[in-house]
Design a protein around this motif. Structure first.
Motif, PDB file in Angstrom:
ATOM      1  N   UNK A   1     -27.839  11.892   4.401  1.00 12.82           N
ATOM      2  CA  UNK A   1     -28.018  10.620   3.990  1.00 12.82           C
ATOM      3  C   UNK A   1     -28.662  10.347   2.749  1.00 12.82           C
ATOM      4  N   UNK A   2     -29.786  10.903   2.270  1.00 14.74           N
ATOM      5  CA  UNK A   2     -30.201  10.737   0.896  1.00 14.74           C
ATOM      6  C   UNK A   2     -29.531  11.270  -0.067  1.00 14.74           C
ATOM      7  N   UNK A   3     -28.777  12.456   0.126  1.00 18.75           N
ATOM      8  CA  UNK A   3     -27.834  12.788  -0.892  1.00 18.75           C
ATOM      9  C   UNK A   3     -26.685  11.913  -1.095  1.00 18.75           C
ATOM     10  N   UNK A   4     -25.847  11.541  -0.129  1.00 24.96           N
ATOM     11  CA  UNK A   4     -24.808  10.408   0.012  1.00 24.96           C
ATOM     12  C   UNK A   4     -25.375   9.096  -0.884  1.00 24.96           C
ATOM     13  N   UNK A   5     -26.412   8.718  -0.610  1.00 22.77           N
ATOM     14  CA  UNK A   5     -27.076   7.612  -1.349  1.00 22.77           C
ATOM     15  C   UNK A   5     -27.292   7.893  -2.668  1.00 22.77           C
ATOM     16  N   UNK A   6     -27.784   8.841  -2.993  1.00 21.16           N
ATOM     17  CA  UNK A   6     -28.027   9.409  -4.556  1.00 21.16           C
ATOM     18  C   UNK A   6     -26.927   9.358  -5.118  1.00 21.16           C
ATOM     19  N   UNK A   7     -25.664   9.854  -4.574  1.00 22.39           N
ATOM     20  CA  UNK A   7     -24.217   9.991  -5.138  1.00 22.39           C
ATOM     21  C   UNK A   7     -23.667   8.780  -5.350  1.00 22.39           C
ATOM     22  N   UNK A   8     -23.652   7.709  -4.269  1.00 27.06           N
ATOM     23  CA  UNK A   8     -23.269   6.523  -4.653  1.00 27.06           C
ATOM     24  C   UNK A   8     -23.933   5.592  -5.408  1.00 27.06           C
ATOM     25  N   UNK A   9     -25.308   5.878  -5.439  1.00 27.00           N
ATOM     26  CA  UNK A   9     -26.111   5.082  -6.394  1.00 27.00           C
ATOM     27  C   UNK A   9     -25.745   5.340  -7.935  1.00 27.00           C
ATOM     28  N   UNK A  10     -25.507   6.656  -8.259  1.00 25.87           N
ATOM     29  CA  UNK A  10     -25.087   7.088  -9.505  1.00 25.87           C
ATOM     30  C   UNK A  10     -23.759   6.691  -9.864  1.00 25.87           C
ATOM     31  N   UNK A  11     -22.937   6.418  -8.775  1.00 30.63           N
ATOM     32  CA  UNK A  11     -21.480   6.156  -9.210  1.00 30.63           C
ATOM     33  C   UNK A  11     -21.496   4.455  -9.486  1.00 30.63           C
ATOM     34  N   UNK A  12     -22.357   3.945  -8.635  1.00 28.83           N
ATOM     35  CA  UNK A  12     -22.544   2.541  -8.937  1.00 28.83           C
ATOM     36  C   UNK A  12     -23.150   2.268 -10.052  1.00 28.83           C
ATOM     37  N   UNK A  13     -24.165   3.091 -10.654  1.00 27.93           N
ATOM     38  CA  UNK A  13     -24.745   2.909 -12.009  1.00 27.93           C
ATOM     39  C   UNK A  13     -23.757   3.064 -13.219  1.00 27.93           C
ATOM     40  N   UNK A  14     -22.737   3.959 -12.972  1.00 22.40           N
ATOM     41  CA  UNK A  14     -21.848   4.536 -13.990  1.00 22.40           C
ATOM     42  C   UNK A  14     -20.802   3.059 -13.881  1.00 22.40           C
ATOM     43  N   UNK A  15     -20.324   2.704 -12.763  1.00 16.43           N
ATOM     44  CA  UNK A  15     -19.333   1.666 -12.853  1.00 16.43           C
ATOM     45  C   UNK A  15     -19.890   0.371 -13.477  1.00 16.43           C
ATOM     46  N   UNK A  16     -21.093   0.106 -13.109  1.00 12.41           N
ATOM     47  CA  UNK A  16     -21.703  -1.135 -13.647  1.00 12.41           C
ATOM     48  C   UNK A  16     -21.752  -1.070 -15.470  1.00 12.41           C
ATOM     49  N   UNK A  17     -22.234   0.332 -15.590  1.00 13.15           N
ATOM     50  CA  UNK A  17     -22.071   0.381 -16.858  1.00 13.15           C
ATOM     51  C   UNK A  17     -21.079   0.211 -17.837  1.00 13.15           C
ATOM     52  N   UNK A  18     -19.912   0.925 -17.259  1.00 18.75           N
ATOM     53  CA  UNK A  18     -18.657   0.821 -17.887  1.00 18.75           C
ATOM     54  C   UNK A  18     -18.181  -0.654 -17.909  1.00 18.75           C
ATOM     55  N   UNK A  19     -18.628  -1.398 -16.727  1.00 25.87           N
ATOM     56  CA  UNK A  19     -17.758  -2.929 -16.581  1.00 25.87           C
ATOM     57  C   UNK A  19     -18.758  -3.567 -17.645  1.00 25.87           C
ATOM     58  N   UNK A  20     -19.921  -3.155 -17.969  1.00 25.23           N
ATOM     59  CA  UNK A  20     -20.737  -3.823 -19.097  1.00 25.23           C
ATOM     60  C   UNK A  20     -20.254  -3.662 -20.305  1.00 25.23           C
TER      61      UNK A  20
ATOM     62  N   UNK B   1     -18.585  15.817  -9.417  1.00 29.26           N
ATOM     63  CA  UNK B   1     -19.291  16.283 -10.504  1.00 29.26           C
ATOM     64  C   UNK B   1     -20.929  15.851 -10.273  1.00 29.26           C
ATOM     65  N   UNK B   2     -21.094  14.624 -10.011  1.00 28.16           N
ATOM     66  CA  UNK B   2     -22.264  13.939  -9.684  1.00 28.16           C
ATOM     67  C   UNK B   2     -23.120  14.695  -8.378  1.00 28.16           C
ATOM     68  N   UNK B   3     -22.105  14.850  -7.457  1.00 27.44           N
ATOM     69  CA  UNK B   3     -22.730  15.607  -6.231  1.00 27.44           C
ATOM     70  C   UNK B   3     -23.088  16.931  -6.571  1.00 27.44           C
ATOM     71  N   UNK B   4     -22.432  17.723  -7.230  1.00 28.13           N
ATOM     72  CA  UNK B   4     -22.854  18.853  -7.826  1.00 28.13           C
ATOM     73  C   UNK B   4     -23.940  18.885  -8.457  1.00 28.13           C
ATOM     74  N   UNK B   5     -24.304  18.170  -9.520  1.00 28.26           N
ATOM     75  CA  UNK B   5     -25.334  17.917 -10.621  1.00 28.26           C
ATOM     76  C   UNK B   5     -26.643  17.586  -9.536  1.00 28.26           C
ATOM     77  N   UNK B   6     -26.530  16.678  -8.678  1.00 27.12           N
ATOM     78  CA  UNK B   6     -27.600  16.008  -7.896  1.00 27.12           C
ATOM     79  C   UNK B   6     -28.253  17.377  -6.814  1.00 27.12           C
ATOM     80  N   UNK B   7     -27.166  18.014  -6.210  1.00 26.47           N
ATOM     81  CA  UNK B   7     -27.346  19.318  -5.539  1.00 26.47           C
ATOM     82  C   UNK B   7     -28.134  20.320  -6.252  1.00 26.47           C
ATOM     83  N   UNK B   8     -27.679  20.710  -7.436  1.00 27.62           N
ATOM     84  CA  UNK B   8     -28.548  21.383  -8.253  1.00 27.62           C
ATOM     85  C   UNK B   8     -29.852  20.928  -8.735  1.00 27.62           C
TER      86      UNK B   8
END
Length: 128
Positions: free
Chosen positions: A56-75, A18-25
């Motif tokens: 690489x920029x696309x994958x970095x954006x998706x991974x950064x978004x996933x990391x931000x979501x995981x950190x938010x859930x953990x917090x 979902x994040x990948x599709x959103x970032x691509x759009x």
């Protein structure tokens, strides 16, 4: 436990898609001409990226978004756990204070109960 990890893995995959599709759009819809990134003094324009750099920029954006979501859930989970521990300690302190206040009454009640109950027959055994 295996099922929990399986569900968590599938949920992560779905969120990544979902994040990948959103970032691509957004990448295709937003104007990238004025967007630049500076790393160690070098400036990159997102409009000039192509091929491997774009992937690489696309994958970095998706991974950064996933990391931000995981950190938010953990917090959020850690905040809820800290709140539960705080409530538990508060209840424990209240029960301890109540026990301290009620202890003389409990002692008197136990002594009255022992006095009213009467003497009990004590069983004795003799050695043969």
């Amino acid at each position: 436990m295996k099922r929990v990890w399986s569900i968590l893995g599938w949920m992560t995959l779905v969120v990544a898609l979902i994040l990948g599709a959103t970032i691509a759009a957004l990448w295709l819809a937003l104007p990238l001409d004025g967007t630049t990134i500076s790393i160690d003094g070098e400036t990159f324009s997102l409009a000039n990226l192509s091929g491997g750099e774009l992937a690489l920029a696309f994958v970095a954006a998706v991974l950064a978004s996933l990391l931000a979501l995981a950190i938010g859930a953990l917090a959020a989970v850690l905040g809820l756990a800290a709140g539960a521990i705080g409530i538990g300690l508060g209840i424990l302190a209240a029960v301890a204070a109540l026990a301290l206040v009620a202890s003389p009454f409990l002692l008197i009640g136990w002594l009255v109960w022992r006095a009213v109950r009467g003497p009990r027959a004590v069983a004795t055994t003799t050695a043969a």
